[in-house]
Design an enzyme around this catalytic site. Structure first.
Site, PDB file in Angstrom:
ATOM      1  N   GLY A   1      48.404  59.824  53.093  1.00  0.00           N
ATOM      2  CA  GLY A   1      49.326  59.037  52.270  1.00  0.00           C
ATOM      3  C   GLY A   1      48.979  57.556  52.297  1.00  0.00           C
TER       4      GLY A   1
ATOM      5  N   PHE B   1      53.711  53.090  51.560  1.00  0.00           N
ATOM      6  CA  PHE B   1      54.028  51.968  52.455  1.00  0.00           C
ATOM      7  C   PHE B   1      53.661  52.284  53.902  1.00  0.00           C
ATOM      8  CE2 PHE B   1      56.976  50.909  48.966  1.00  0.00           C
ATOM      9  CZ  PHE B   1      56.561  49.623  48.754  1.00  0.00           C
TER      10      PHE B   1
ATOM     11  N   VAL C   1      46.414  67.059  50.309  1.00  0.00           N
ATOM     12  CA  VAL C   1      46.330  67.769  51.584  1.00  0.00           C
ATOM     13  C   VAL C   1      47.174  69.033  51.476  1.00  0.00           C
ATOM     14  CG1 VAL C   1      46.847  67.690  54.049  1.00  0.00           C
ATOM     15  CG2 VAL C   1      45.900  65.673  52.891  1.00  0.00           C
TER      16      VAL C   1
ATOM     17  N   GLU D   1      70.118  50.369  39.108  1.00  0.00           N
ATOM     18  CA  GLU D   1      69.112  49.471  38.525  1.00  0.00           C
ATOM     19  C   GLU D   1      68.635  49.996  37.172  1.00  0.00           C
ATOM     20  OE1 GLU D   1      67.225  47.374  42.475  1.00  0.00           O
ATOM     21  OE2 GLU D   1      66.404  49.298  41.919  1.00  0.00           O
TER      22      GLU D   1
ATOM     23  N   ALA E   1      61.531  51.386  52.274  1.00  0.00           N
ATOM     24  CA  ALA E   1      60.170  50.877  52.419  1.00  0.00           C
ATOM     25  C   ALA E   1      59.952  50.185  53.773  1.00  0.00           C
ATOM     26  CB  ALA E   1      59.877  49.922  51.271  1.00  0.00           C
TER      27      ALA E   1
HETATM   28  C1  LIG Z   1      62.622  54.729  42.404  1.00  0.00           C
HETATM   29  C2  LIG Z   1      62.626  54.289  43.845  1.00  0.00           C
HETATM   30  C3  LIG Z   1      63.139  53.047  44.181  1.00  0.00           C
HETATM   31  C4  LIG Z   1      63.140  52.619  45.507  1.00  0.00           C
HETATM   32  N1  LIG Z   1      63.644  51.384  45.795  1.00  0.00           N
HETATM   33  C5  LIG Z   1      63.599  50.938  47.056  1.00  0.00           C
HETATM   34  C6  LIG Z   1      64.030  49.628  47.379  1.00  0.00           C
HETATM   35  O1  LIG Z   1      64.498  48.890  46.515  1.00  0.00           O
HETATM   36  N2  LIG Z   1      63.938  49.219  48.672  1.00  0.00           N
HETATM   37  C7  LIG Z   1      63.432  50.017  49.650  1.00  0.00           C
HETATM   38  O2  LIG Z   1      63.329  49.597  50.804  1.00  0.00           O
HETATM   39  N3  LIG Z   1      63.015  51.268  49.386  1.00  0.00           N
HETATM   40  C8  LIG Z   1      63.083  51.752  48.112  1.00  0.00           C
HETATM   41  N4  LIG Z   1      62.652  53.017  47.832  1.00  0.00           N
HETATM   42  C9  LIG Z   1      62.192  53.877  48.943  1.00  0.00           C
HETATM   43  C10 LIG Z   1      60.757  53.548  49.331  1.00  0.00           C
HETATM   44  O3  LIG Z   1      59.954  53.482  48.180  1.00  0.00           O
HETATM   45  C11 LIG Z   1      60.282  54.602  50.299  1.00  0.00           C
HETATM   46  O4  LIG Z   1      61.105  54.575  51.436  1.00  0.00           O
HETATM   47  C12 LIG Z   1      58.840  54.380  50.709  1.00  0.00           C
HETATM   48  O5  LIG Z   1      57.997  54.454  49.596  1.00  0.00           O
HETATM   49  C13 LIG Z   1      58.411  55.402  51.750  1.00  0.00           C
HETATM   50  O6  LIG Z   1      57.091  55.156  52.110  1.00  0.00           O
HETATM   51  P1  LIG Z   1      56.180  56.342  52.624  1.00  0.00           P
HETATM   52  O7  LIG Z   1      54.855  55.722  52.942  1.00  0.00           O
HETATM   53  O8  LIG Z   1      56.875  57.104  53.665  1.00  0.00           O
HETATM   54  O9  LIG Z   1      56.047  57.329  51.390  1.00  0.00           O
HETATM   55  P2  LIG Z   1      55.509  57.034  49.926  1.00  0.00           P
HETATM   56  O10 LIG Z   1      55.564  55.604  49.578  1.00  0.00           O
HETATM   57  O11 LIG Z   1      56.222  58.014  49.062  1.00  0.00           O
HETATM   58  O12 LIG Z   1      53.975  57.426  50.016  1.00  0.00           O
HETATM   59  C14 LIG Z   1      53.553  58.738  50.229  1.00  0.00           C
HETATM   60  C15 LIG Z   1      52.100  58.839  49.804  1.00  0.00           C
HETATM   61  O13 LIG Z   1      51.604  60.094  50.218  1.00  0.00           O
HETATM   62  C16 LIG Z   1      50.889  60.697  49.174  1.00  0.00           C
HETATM   63  N5  LIG Z   1      50.991  62.151  49.370  1.00  0.00           N
HETATM   64  C17 LIG Z   1      52.114  62.893  49.400  1.00  0.00           C
HETATM   65  N6  LIG Z   1      51.812  64.182  49.645  1.00  0.00           N
HETATM   66  C18 LIG Z   1      50.472  64.239  49.778  1.00  0.00           C
HETATM   67  C19 LIG Z   1      49.554  65.304  50.020  1.00  0.00           C
HETATM   68  N7  LIG Z   1      49.959  66.566  50.193  1.00  0.00           N
HETATM   69  N8  LIG Z   1      48.248  65.019  50.079  1.00  0.00           N
HETATM   70  C20 LIG Z   1      47.803  63.735  49.897  1.00  0.00           C
HETATM   71  N9  LIG Z   1      48.632  62.697  49.663  1.00  0.00           N
HETATM   72  C21 LIG Z   1      49.944  62.948  49.609  1.00  0.00           C
HETATM   73  C22 LIG Z   1      51.572  60.197  47.917  1.00  0.00           C
HETATM   74  O14 LIG Z   1      50.693  60.259  46.809  1.00  0.00           O
HETATM   75  C23 LIG Z   1      51.928  58.772  48.296  1.00  0.00           C
HETATM   76  O15 LIG Z   1      50.916  57.856  47.980  1.00  0.00           O
HETATM   77  C24 LIG Z   1      62.641  53.466  46.513  1.00  0.00           C
HETATM   78  C25 LIG Z   1      62.140  54.722  46.185  1.00  0.00           C
HETATM   79  C26 LIG Z   1      62.122  55.138  44.862  1.00  0.00           C
HETATM   80  C27 LIG Z   1      61.565  56.497  44.500  1.00  0.00           C
END
Ligand SMILES: Cc1cc2nc3c(=O)[nH]c(=O)nc-3n(C[C@H](O)[C@H](O)[C@H](O)COP(=O)(O)OP(=O)(O)OC[C@H]3O[C@@H](n4cnc5c(N)ncnc54)[C@H](O)[C@@H]3O)c2cc1C
Length: 441
Positions: A9, A12, A77, A172, A321
């Protein structure tokens, strides 16, 4: 031999973990099924024509191009072999096994329809670039369809927009469509008055912006009212089809709402990779399918595997995030310390940097510790935070430019849509077509 760190992934959690390892004596491999690092908090600006998708989704390999110890691999994955310490990914039939010494799983989640996956066909979520472009096409396309409808009465369903879920994303989104119809589009159409479009925000819970202070939520409600958004709380959506939405709990006149455009902003489910590794390691999942990790973010019984971000369940931390970034950095820090011979696990301590939701131009609500701010000041905080965290200098400059256009000129530059996008998930895939012709035989 160099210690191999595989990160699943490039969101963030994954990206901040990778960056924190830039000076460590390790070889980092980031595996992602997309090529880009997506800034999900601004997806609604793509869906409503303010920003282009490129501005919120720079290529992961370009973000990491200066980091010599990191490589990026495109691939979904499908399997994590904890015993053999190998991650297996594939894309377009090409399979790859990537061995690791340490693994950071930061795969996030997907839209959840709470057991009603059939809703996805008519109510896209907002989790990916594809979702945002499809929604953009559906929103702008709905006004086009209303304009070509000769019967004024038949325009109603095209001029009704339903947002399901009144968390930050739903609020939003509703605010942006409200401004769009009242200002941006008004002089572009001849037959319809776009400002008459209805925007309906539905939520089963008693308050909007769950997690925010009740007084701030109240202020946000007033601002939505000023924008003409109809908010219905305690309203449970029980059915969605091409023509509308079935609702329970919001009064008899709202049992069935005719609306062609529906947006699902109600739920998030954890990546299935979480269930896979939890089963293999004997770890537990929480109710949302997130992996219950040890206090240092590692998988129980597997100190070399870390789960961070939205896929991690620890101390009831929210899926935001900032948790993802900080837990990614923490996991990377654990790996660095171990390589220096310090095996003592350190618990992850989250520093809450507050929450912000922008409702409209010049109006946002912010809470940070005991501080509560709404209105213009809140909006300036929102602008600052998003500028700081948006990845890449060029993206910041270009986003600022587009924001200025939408704020001062009320215009939106990203309004190109295609009919294919309007059809969205209704376009039959090659597989579905084969399936149908098989049935016909
Ligand atoms: C519309 C929206 C608005 C948001 N607004 C806010 C906000 O204002 N403030 C805030 O703090 N948070 C916000 N969030 C939440 C925040 O975006 C998430 O908490 C954050 O992105 C989580 O980060 P992460 O790295 O855990 O997952 P993600 O950012 O979701 O990243 C996961 C990554 O893993 C990859 N992936 C997934 N499965 C696989 C696989 N099987 N094989 C290979 N790659 C894979 C995906 O492609 C992605 O790039 C929002 C979320 C959304 C959907």
């Amino acid at each position: 031999v160099t210690h191999r760190v595989v990160i699943i992934g490039g969101g963030f959690g994954g990206l901040f973990a990778a960056r924190h390892l830039r000076r460590a004596p390790v070889a980092v491999t980031v595996v992602d099924r997309t090529t880009h690092h997506l800034f999900q908090p601004l997806l609604y600006h793509v869906a409503t024509g303010i920003l282009s998708e490129g501005e919120i989704a720079p290529p992961i390999r370009s973000v990491l191009h200066r980091q010599r110890n990191a490589e990026v691999v495109l691939g979904e994955v499908a399997q994590i072999d904890l015993a053999a310490r190998v991650v297996r990914s594939n894309v377009l039939g090409s399979e790859l096994a990537t061995p690791y010494d340490s693994l950071i799983v930061a795969a996030g989640g997907a839209t959840s329809y709470f057991g009603h996956d059939e809703f996805a066909l008519d109510a896209p979520g907002l989790k990916s670039i594809d979702d945002a472009l499809e929604l953009r096409a559906r929103i702008f396309g709905a006004f086009e369809m209303a304009e070509r409808e000769p019967e004024p009465a038949a325009r109603g369903p095209w001029m009704t927009f339903i947002v399901v879920g009144a968390g930050a994303t739903g609020v939003e989104m509703a605010g942006q469509i409200a401004e769009l119809r009242r200002h941006t589009l008004r002089s572009d159409f001849r037959r319809i008055d776009t400002s008459a479009a209805r925007i309906i925000l539905l939520d089963g819970r008693p308050q909007i912006l769950e997690g925010f202070d009740a007084r701030l939520a109240e202020r946000a409600m007033r601002e939505l009212g000023r924008l003409g958004v109809e908010v219905h709380l305690g309203a449970r959506v029980t059915g969605i089809d091409e023509h509308g939405v079935a609702v329970e709990g919001a009064g008899p006149e709202l049992q069935r709402i005719a609306a062609r455009t529906k947006i699902w902003a109600a739920g998030v489910s954890a990546s299935p990779l979480g269930a896979q590794i939890a089963a293999a390691a004997g770890a537990d999942l929480d109710r949302g399918g997130r992996v219950k990790v040890l206090p240092d973010c590692s998988l129980p019984g597997r100190p070399e595997v870390f789960v961070v971000g939205d896929l991690m369940s620890l101390n009831d931390l929210p899926g935001v995030a900032e948790v993802a970034m900080q837990s990614g950095i923490h996991a990377a820090g654990q790996i660095r310390r171990r390589l220096r011979g310090d095996d003592e696990p350190r618990p992850f301590r989250y520093r809450d940097l507050g929450s912000v939701a922008s409702i409209s131009r010049f109006y946002a609500v912010v809470q940070f510790g005991r501080i509560r701010v709404g209105g213009l000041l809140g909006w300036l905080v929102w602008l600052f935070v998003h500028l700081v965290f948006l990845t890449g200098f060029k993206n910041r400059v270009s986003a600022l430019f587009h924001w200025a256009i939408s704020i001062f000129g009320r215009a939106r530059t990203e309004r190109a849509i295609t009919i294919e996008q309007v059809h969205g998930r209704r376009v039959p895939t090659a597989e579905a077509q084969i399936g149908e012709s098989d049935l016909g035989r």
